[in-house]
Write an enzyme that holds these catalytic residues in place. Structure first.
Site, PDB file in Angstrom:
ATOM      1  N   HIS A  34      -5.340  13.468   3.943  1.00 33.53           N
ATOM      2  CA  HIS A  34      -5.628  14.278   5.140  1.00 33.53           C
ATOM      3  C   HIS A  34      -4.446  14.213   6.121  1.00 33.53           C
ATOM      4  CE1 HIS A  34      -9.846  15.465   4.340  1.00 33.53           C
ATOM      5  NE2 HIS A  34      -9.819  14.379   3.588  1.00 33.53           N
ATOM      6  N   TYR A 305      -7.675   2.812   5.740  1.00 34.00           N
ATOM      7  CA  TYR A 305      -7.309   3.444   7.007  1.00 34.00           C
ATOM      8  C   TYR A 305      -6.424   2.523   7.837  1.00 34.00           C
ATOM      9  CZ  TYR A 305     -10.858   7.117   6.295  1.00 34.00           C
ATOM     10  OH  TYR A 305     -11.587   8.165   5.806  1.00 34.00           O
TER      11      TYR A 305
END
Length: 316
Positions: A34, A305
């Site tokens: 992303h 993340y």
């Protein structure tokens, strides 16, 4: 946002980041998945029902400042919005309570995940990479063998993912389950849904072919410059026997869905690239009133993340 303490999870997280970068290329300062995104800011206003289900601050304050990131799939920062690999789209929401005090929701535009664990996701990515490097000479290819052995991955791949006309006209799903905890300690298992007030609207292949490579990002920036737009944050409520630790398994559509509040987006965040480089969304709530389920993807995604976020911040 602390690191998970399990070294197996951490090593798999590092391997996942490295594998994503091997597939999509090294792009210092950007996400390995992303990568192409845009931050908008606004406010969240909870419903009355939200405060009866959870003691979390954003479900009890009159309003809470928020930051939302819309994104395309893949780690390719210039992937055209019209590329089929840009789906599913992402929507991450940060609820800001104060300096370094926040909680997040991470969602995307399909209701499930292709695999149950981080180790399986790494295997899936390796199969994709091996199939690409083989240049179509193997039949069945490694990724075809993987999806044949993993029905949830096959279902994910085969699920239609039409391109939206706008990020503001797409529905997003938090694929993992969470527990809302009320003032009396009662726990309610839920999955988030984020539904646009403008309605869901998708493009045909013919319509998409006429659009530019940045049509979604151009459109949403132009839209919010003319006025706010909004979504409803919903919760699908689990019933007895529903699986709460497996993001590949959907709950029946007959399950009760309640409104938790309104996400209102008001402007594009200033110094967007700088802020995107800095912000690290956390799939684990880490706030009183919202607790993680036992879904193994949560700790794994948190590790990925944070690892990639620290790399991003350290990049020149």
């Amino acid at each position: 946002m602390p690191f998970p303490t399990d070294e197996v999870i951490m090593q798999t997280g590092r391997d996942l980041v490295a594998q994503l970068q091997a597939i999509f290329g090294q792009h210092p300062g950007l996400r390995p998945a992303h990568a192409k995104g845009l931050l908008l800011s606004g406010t969240f206003t909870p419903s009355h029902l939200a405060s009866t289900l959870s003691v979390a601050p954003h479900f009890n304050a009159p309003t809470t400042p928020i930051v939302v990131r819309f994104s395309n799939s893949t780690g390719i920062p210039n992937i055209p919005d019209t590329d089929p690999n840009a789906d599913p789209r992402g929507m991450a929401v940060r609820f800001n309570y104060g300096e370094r005090k926040h909680t997040d929701i991470v969602a995307h535009s399909t209701p499930s995940f292709p695999v149950r664990t981080g180790a399986e996701f790494l295997e899936f990515l390796k199969a994709i990479a091996a199939s690409s490097s083989a240049g179509g000479t193997q039949s069945p290819s490694p990724v075809e063998k993987f999806v044949a052995a993993h029905p949830s991955a096959l279902a994910f791949v085969q699920t239609p993912k039409p391109a939206p006309t706008s990020f503001a006209k797409e529905k997003y799903f938090g694929v993992t389950a969470f527990k809302l905890v009320d003032a009396g300690g009662k726990e309610t298992f839920i999955r988030y849904q984020i539904v646009p007030d403008l309605g869901v609207e998708t493009l045909s292949e013919e319509e998409k072919a006429k659009l530019g490579p940045d049509y979604l990002f151009d459109e949403v920036a132009a839209r919010v410059s003319e006025g706010p737009f909004s979504f409803r944050l919903l919760a699908q409520i689990a019933e007895e026997g529903d699986v709460t630790d497996d993001a590949t398994m959907l709950w029946p559509e007959t399950r009760r869905v309640v409104e938790l509040g309104v996400i209102r987006l008001e402007e594009v965040v200033k110094e967007n690239a700088k802020e995107q480089k800095y912000i690290i969304f956390d799939p684990i709530p880490r706030v009183a009133g919202v607790e993680p389920s036992d879904d193994p993807l949560l700790e794994m995604r948190a590790a990925v993340y944070l690892i990639s976020g620290k790399q991003r911040r350290a990049a020149a």
